[in-house]
Motif scaffolding. Structure first.
Motif, PDB file in Angstrom:
ATOM      1  N   ILE A   1       0.849  -1.208   0.000  1.00 24.35           N
ATOM      2  CA  ILE A   1       0.000   0.000   0.000  1.00 24.35           C
ATOM      3  C   ILE A   1       0.881   1.254   0.000  1.00 24.35           C
ATOM      4  O   ILE A   1       0.617   2.215  -0.730  1.00 24.35           O
ATOM      5  N   ALA A   2       1.965   1.224   0.799  1.00 19.89           N
ATOM      6  CA  ALA A   2       2.886   2.365   0.848  1.00 19.89           C
ATOM      7  C   ALA A   2       3.416   2.696  -0.544  1.00 19.89           C
ATOM      8  O   ALA A   2       3.575   3.870  -0.898  1.00 19.89           O
ATOM      9  N   ILE A   3       3.690   1.663  -1.313  1.00 18.36           N
ATOM     10  CA  ILE A   3       4.213   1.894  -2.666  1.00 18.36           C
ATOM     11  C   ILE A   3       3.081   2.375  -3.591  1.00 18.36           C
ATOM     12  O   ILE A   3       3.259   3.309  -4.374  1.00 18.36           O
ATOM     13  N   MET A   4       1.924   1.736  -3.463  1.00 18.21           N
ATOM     14  CA  MET A   4       0.767   2.091  -4.289  1.00 18.21           C
ATOM     15  C   MET A   4       0.427   3.576  -4.172  1.00 18.21           C
ATOM     16  O   MET A   4       0.120   4.228  -5.167  1.00 18.21           O
ATOM     17  N   ILE A   5       0.431   4.108  -2.922  1.00 16.97           N
ATOM     18  CA  ILE A   5       0.002   5.501  -2.763  1.00 16.97           C
ATOM     19  C   ILE A   5       0.984   6.484  -3.402  1.00 16.97           C
ATOM     20  O   ILE A   5       0.613   7.587  -3.746  1.00 16.97           O
ATOM     21  N   SER A   6       2.241   6.052  -3.596  1.00 17.92           N
ATOM     22  CA  SER A   6       3.124   6.992  -4.294  1.00 17.92           C
ATOM     23  C   SER A   6       3.095   6.755  -5.800  1.00 17.92           C
ATOM     24  O   SER A   6       3.303   7.663  -6.588  1.00 17.92           O
ATOM     25  N   SER A   7       2.833   5.527  -6.248  1.00 18.70           N
ATOM     26  CA  SER A   7       2.708   5.257  -7.684  1.00 18.70           C
ATOM     27  C   SER A   7       1.950   3.959  -7.898  1.00 18.70           C
ATOM     28  O   SER A   7       2.429   2.879  -7.530  1.00 18.70           O
ATOM     29  N   THR A   8       0.773   4.073  -8.531  1.00 15.58           N
ATOM     30  CA  THR A   8      -0.052   2.877  -8.745  1.00 15.58           C
ATOM     31  C   THR A   8       0.644   1.890  -9.670  1.00 15.58           C
ATOM     32  O   THR A   8       0.673   0.687  -9.401  1.00 15.58           O
ATOM     33  N   SER A   9       1.226   2.397 -10.755  1.00 13.13           N
ATOM     34  CA  SER A   9       1.826   1.451 -11.692  1.00 13.13           C
ATOM     35  C   SER A   9       3.002   0.717 -11.047  1.00 13.13           C
ATOM     36  O   SER A   9       3.198  -0.470 -11.264  1.00 13.13           O
ATOM     37  N   LEU A  10       3.771   1.424 -10.198  1.00 11.21           N
ATOM     38  CA  LEU A  10       4.868   0.743  -9.510  1.00 11.21           C
ATOM     39  C   LEU A  10       4.327  -0.339  -8.580  1.00 11.21           C
ATOM     40  O   LEU A  10       4.870  -1.444  -8.495  1.00 11.21           O
ATOM     41  N   GLY A  11       3.206  -0.016  -7.910  1.00 11.91           N
ATOM     42  CA  GLY A  11       2.580  -1.009  -7.041  1.00 11.91           C
ATOM     43  C   GLY A  11       2.154  -2.250  -7.821  1.00 11.91           C
ATOM     44  O   GLY A  11       2.325  -3.384  -7.348  1.00 11.91           O
ATOM     45  N   ILE A  12       1.629  -2.031  -9.026  1.00 18.39           N
ATOM     46  CA  ILE A  12       1.209  -3.171  -9.848  1.00 18.39           C
ATOM     47  C   ILE A  12       2.421  -4.026 -10.233  1.00 18.39           C
ATOM     48  O   ILE A  12       2.382  -5.259 -10.171  1.00 18.39           O
ATOM     49  N   ILE A  13       3.513  -3.368 -10.598  1.00 15.80           N
ATOM     50  CA  ILE A  13       4.744  -4.104 -10.919  1.00 15.80           C
ATOM     51  C   ILE A  13       5.204  -4.938  -9.714  1.00 15.80           C
ATOM     52  O   ILE A  13       5.568  -6.115  -9.855  1.00 15.80           O
TER      53      ILE A  13
ATOM     54  N   THR B   1      13.907  -6.364  -8.521  1.00 11.97           N
ATOM     55  CA  THR B   1      14.278  -6.261  -9.933  1.00 11.97           C
ATOM     56  C   THR B   1      13.182  -5.562 -10.723  1.00 11.97           C
ATOM     57  O   THR B   1      13.449  -4.692 -11.555  1.00 11.97           O
ATOM     58  N   GLY B   2      11.921  -5.947 -10.445  1.00 15.17           N
ATOM     59  CA  GLY B   2      10.794  -5.301 -11.107  1.00 15.17           C
ATOM     60  C   GLY B   2      10.802  -3.793 -10.865  1.00 15.17           C
ATOM     61  O   GLY B   2      10.701  -2.997 -11.810  1.00 15.17           O
ATOM     62  N   ILE B   3      10.940  -3.398  -9.595  1.00 17.67           N
ATOM     63  CA  ILE B   3      10.943  -1.966  -9.262  1.00 17.67           C
ATOM     64  C   ILE B   3      12.096  -1.247  -9.966  1.00 17.67           C
ATOM     65  O   ILE B   3      11.910  -0.233 -10.632  1.00 17.67           O
ATOM     66  N   ALA B   4      13.296  -1.792  -9.808  1.00 16.50           N
ATOM     67  CA  ALA B   4      14.489  -1.085 -10.313  1.00 16.50           C
ATOM     68  C   ALA B   4      14.453  -0.938 -11.827  1.00 16.50           C
ATOM     69  O   ALA B   4      14.803   0.113 -12.364  1.00 16.50           O
ATOM     70  N   LEU B   5      14.018  -1.980 -12.538  1.00 16.63           N
ATOM     71  CA  LEU B   5      13.967  -1.878 -13.996  1.00 16.63           C
ATOM     72  C   LEU B   5      12.865  -0.911 -14.423  1.00 16.63           C
ATOM     73  O   LEU B   5      13.046  -0.106 -15.336  1.00 16.63           O
ATOM     74  N   PHE B   6      11.730  -0.984 -13.750  1.00 17.34           N
ATOM     75  CA  PHE B   6      10.608  -0.119 -14.109  1.00 17.34           C
ATOM     76  C   PHE B   6      10.965   1.352 -13.903  1.00 17.34           C
ATOM     77  O   PHE B   6      10.626   2.202 -14.723  1.00 17.34           O
ATOM     78  N   LEU B   7      11.684   1.648 -12.812  1.00 18.86           N
ATOM     79  CA  LEU B   7      12.012   3.046 -12.518  1.00 18.86           C
ATOM     80  C   LEU B   7      13.163   3.573 -13.367  1.00 18.86           C
ATOM     81  O   LEU B   7      13.263   4.767 -13.610  1.00 18.86           O
ATOM     82  N   ASN B   8      14.043   2.696 -13.808  1.00 20.84           N
ATOM     83  CA  ASN B   8      15.224   3.172 -14.528  1.00 20.84           C
ATOM     84  C   ASN B   8      15.147   2.998 -16.040  1.00 20.84           C
ATOM     85  O   ASN B   8      16.080   3.351 -16.742  1.00 20.84           O
ATOM     86  N   LEU B   9      14.042   2.433 -16.525  1.00 13.68           N
ATOM     87  CA  LEU B   9      13.860   2.335 -17.969  1.00 13.68           C
ATOM     88  C   LEU B   9      12.690   3.210 -18.406  1.00 13.68           C
ATOM     89  O   LEU B   9      11.872   3.629 -17.588  1.00 13.68           O
ATOM     90  N   GLU B  10      12.614   3.462 -19.694  1.00 14.84           N
ATOM     91  CA  GLU B  10      11.521   4.228 -20.275  1.00 14.84           C
ATOM     92  C   GLU B  10      10.998   3.486 -21.500  1.00 14.84           C
ATOM     93  O   GLU B  10      11.531   2.438 -21.865  1.00 14.84           O
TER      94      GLU B  10
ATOM     95  N   THR C   1       9.225   9.641  -0.502  1.00 14.90           N
ATOM     96  CA  THR C   1       8.240  10.571   0.032  1.00 14.90           C
ATOM     97  C   THR C   1       8.008  10.184   1.487  1.00 14.90           C
ATOM     98  O   THR C   1       8.119   9.009   1.866  1.00 14.90           O
ATOM     99  N   ILE C   2       7.692  11.201   2.297  1.00 15.32           N
ATOM    100  CA  ILE C   2       7.559  11.000   3.738  1.00 15.32           C
ATOM    101  C   ILE C   2       6.518   9.938   4.074  1.00 15.32           C
ATOM    102  O   ILE C   2       6.768   9.025   4.869  1.00 15.32           O
ATOM    103  N   TRP C   3       5.320  10.034   3.428  1.00 17.32           N
ATOM    104  CA  TRP C   3       4.249   9.126   3.839  1.00 17.32           C
ATOM    105  C   TRP C   3       4.544   7.677   3.499  1.00 17.32           C
ATOM    106  O   TRP C   3       4.259   6.781   4.299  1.00 17.32           O
ATOM    107  N   SER C   4       5.115   7.458   2.336  1.00 12.52           N
ATOM    108  CA  SER C   4       5.492   6.086   2.009  1.00 12.52           C
ATOM    109  C   SER C   4       6.513   5.564   3.015  1.00 12.52           C
ATOM    110  O   SER C   4       6.423   4.430   3.490  1.00 12.52           O
ATOM    111  N   GLY C   5       7.494   6.408   3.347  1.00 16.12           N
ATOM    112  CA  GLY C   5       8.517   6.008   4.315  1.00 16.12           C
ATOM    113  C   GLY C   5       7.914   5.639   5.645  1.00 16.12           C
ATOM    114  O   GLY C   5       8.250   4.607   6.251  1.00 16.12           O
ATOM    115  N   ILE C   6       6.984   6.447   6.108  1.00 12.22           N
ATOM    116  CA  ILE C   6       6.360   6.186   7.410  1.00 12.22           C
ATOM    117  C   ILE C   6       5.538   4.900   7.360  1.00 12.22           C
ATOM    118  O   ILE C   6       5.612   4.061   8.265  1.00 12.22           O
ATOM    119  N   LEU C   7       4.782   4.701   6.275  1.00 12.47           N
ATOM    120  CA  LEU C   7       3.982   3.470   6.146  1.00 12.47           C
ATOM    121  C   LEU C   7       4.881   2.231   6.119  1.00 12.47           C
ATOM    122  O   LEU C   7       4.561   1.198   6.718  1.00 12.47           O
TER     123      LEU C   7
END
Lengths: 313, 313, 313
Positions: free
Chosen positions: C42-54, C88-97, C192-198
């Motif tokens: 959920i912490a990841i989802m609230i900062s980025s839905t697509s990242l949460g799906i990955i 791996t999913g997160i890192a590739l998704f965030l560092n590729l376009e 982001t602060i809220w994700s970190g706290i969650l």
């Protein structure tokens, strides 16, 4: 023990060393067959006699060291001490120049024997084969020595490049037939059609399944590399193909292939060699080194070791 | 166990820690002898008192951590936890500047103890010794940290260079005597004649054979490097010599030397350190790092592991 | 065996795969708890839905491969095949376009499963855990492939730099609160602060001791990095923190922590991650790659393996 001695007497040491050496040549492409080795030796000879001589001498050197060094006979006789020497001899001979080139290539192939033995010892518990790791690392090290030792002369084609100034140039005219056949031939650094075809014949001689996998491997590599936007010059030279050929043969046909899904695993492993080849090309750019068979080693190790934990692979 | 306790009581913990520390100094050159360690400590002291203090403190730190950390007594008492700390202390002290230099050198030598212990655990099955691998890798990592942490100040002599702009400058005036003696002295980062001679005396004290191999090693390295076209400045500083000295001692005299051919294997291994030194110098050029004893580690591992499969080596 | 089958029947395959997947998410921070995994998702989802799906798809992929690949049930159910896939999913998704980004991220996370299994096999004798090594190496390799394959598009933020032209810019305005919370959040690439706290709440849910160590870890990292002169921008982003958080949890609370001194060892290990992070940042500069969790892996391996030889650590 006595029976063994009688046996070796009957075959004759000379014959067994020749056989081990030819198998050392065929083991480069994971084949344990002296006739295949001979066909491949001829394939190399017709494109370059001196390279053929290096191949033969490297293979002989390995067999002799193994035989008189007291190594387990079955290892030596299957050519398992030799294939790294053969490849080291070829790679050093092709990438160096000058009068010391013959000496360095043969000295390198002798050291490759020791390195192969060392890796066999270190990896014996993992039940994963050594593959061509010793050849790759040794060749990289000896080629790089040329920057600090005046008598090691590198060919001018190996140029270190700064990654921050690198530009990808994917354009060019595709030559499918060359690309596919070179994908097999490059296992032995060959990029002429006839050598490639002869090498493929050598593979088919050892078993139609191996030959078929070689063809599937080079085709799969071509398609994957093309779809991912690889450079056309590399595609035509078969430089994306040979690692896939070796990998699919290793993972689908040679090592520990009990699983029903082994052919599929082989295909996945072969496809993976494409980004890994692209990646190792990039890692080596600042050093100007060739990728050699490192993608094959890494992808094959990955899937062979994974099988011990995910048995259905 | 009781006998052991009585024994350690009789000698006293203090004496045993001093002895272990001096052996930690001598183990750098593969010698298990407290007097040799003391002679070498004096050799370092006469060229730099502060460096000598670092050496002594690093060695003591290692013995104390090993002793009170519950490590097997025989490992600690032979100085086997200490030599990586001694070298890490020296290398960090010599290659860093600024007020934090003492702290970083000693903290580094404490971490070297843990790293050595970790490598002992990881390599215990391979029956190949850890050698100086932990010191090399740790020193490289801590030196490189200086590019991102303002308080780590690198000496200006370590300059990263672009391999694509590299030019070899082999010219210069040879100084054979300096080159040969520095080849021994550089094992402890010493490049003055008297320190080199004292270190050699320390080696001879532990056994004439070891001293003889040290001399053969440095001579062999000089001849090989010179014939292959090495840079004269490096030859004069003994920078091609120390890895050969360590390697020939390790392979021909210290580890697993039952084979009749062990002296020959030692010579081959020592000669191989020359291209490997040149190569690692090149790998490290873009990072501006010193090669340290990596060629010794790689060549010695190679031949010691190969011996398990080719027993006559 | 029968009892196990009944059990798995009762829970149902579907539920057990979901549970294994959520644990795969929590295992990134060394926690075996599905609820913690859900909170972090959920912490990841609230900062980025697509990242949460990955994240969710990567974790599911790993559980399904493990389950139907015949891997030992307890390994799969603890999420131990999954955390490398998630990262791996997160890192590739965030560092590729580009349009292939989803495919590459998910294909990468599938390969991460095989790589994790392979490393489990290779390291099984060492009794040291695999940690996130497979994810790091795989991500580095796949990101670098973008320089040679046109369809792999790297984000413009990853720029290779020449170490010889590198200048440290430590100036900037410190933001302590951001730095501390991001130090935890960055374990999952969150700044982001809220994700970190969650995420921190997710950790506390699994045990107050783990949560406390996470806080100590990020604070210790901040203080150490600041005192050693680290760049303020990196401090604010928490980029010196997450490796220390993971390391102190691993060394002091999770693996083999019988020793009375384990908390102290954890602190030393966490402090060591700072120079090691700085160092790996430097090694990777010419390739423009992110450091990821390599400092955590190296420092944790170092101390866990050292404990086998120095038992009081």
């Amino acid at each position: 023990m006595q029976a063994k001695n009688r046996d070796s007497f009957r075959n004759g040491t000379f014959f067994s060393i020749i056989s081990a050496s030819l198998k050392g040549i065929s083991q480069v492409i994971l084949i344990d067959n002296a006739i295949s080795g001979l066909i491949i030796l001829i394939a190399i000879m017709i494109s370059s006699t001196s390279l053929g001589i290096i191949v033969l001498l490297s293979a002989l050197l390995a067999s002799v060291i193994g035989r008189f060094g007291g190594t387990d006979r079955t290892i030596v006789n299957q050519g398992l001490l030799g294939y790294n020497s053969v490849l080291t001899g070829i790679a050093l001979f092709l990438n160096l120049e000058g009068d010391l080139r013959w000496v360095i290539a043969l000295a390198g192939s002798a050291v490759a024997v020791f390195f192969t033995a060392a890796m066999m010892h270190v990896m014996r518990n993992s039940k994963v084969p050594v593959l061509t790791f010793p050849y790759i690392v040794l060749t990289w090290f000896l080629l790089l020595a040329s920057y600090r030792l005046g008598r090691f002369q590198l060919t001018p084609s190996l140029v270190p490049q700064d990654l921050s100034h690198w530009q990808l140039h994917p354009e060019g005219t595709l030559n499918l037939m060359h690309g596919l056949i070179n994908g097999v031939g490059q296992v032995y650094f060959q990029d002429t059609i006839w050598s490639g075809i002869l090498i493929l014949i050598g593979v088919f001689w050892a078993g139609w399944k191996l030959g078929l996998y070689a063809i599937i491997g080079t085709a799969l590599a071509w398609i994957t590399a093309y779809s991912l936007g690889a450079e056309v010059t590399l595609l035509n030279l078969g430089l994306y193909g040979y690692n896939a050929v070796l990998t699919i043969i290793a993972v689908a046909a040679v090592f520990d292939t009990k699983s029903r899904l082994a052919p599929l695993t082989g295909i996945i492993a072969a496809v993976l060699t494409i980004p890994i080849t692209a990646s190792i090309d990039t890692w080596l750019l600042p050093f100007g080194l060739p990728t050699l068979t490192m993608p094959f080693v890494l992808c094959t190790w990955l899937f062979l070791a994974a099988r011990k934990v995910i048995p259905k692979l």
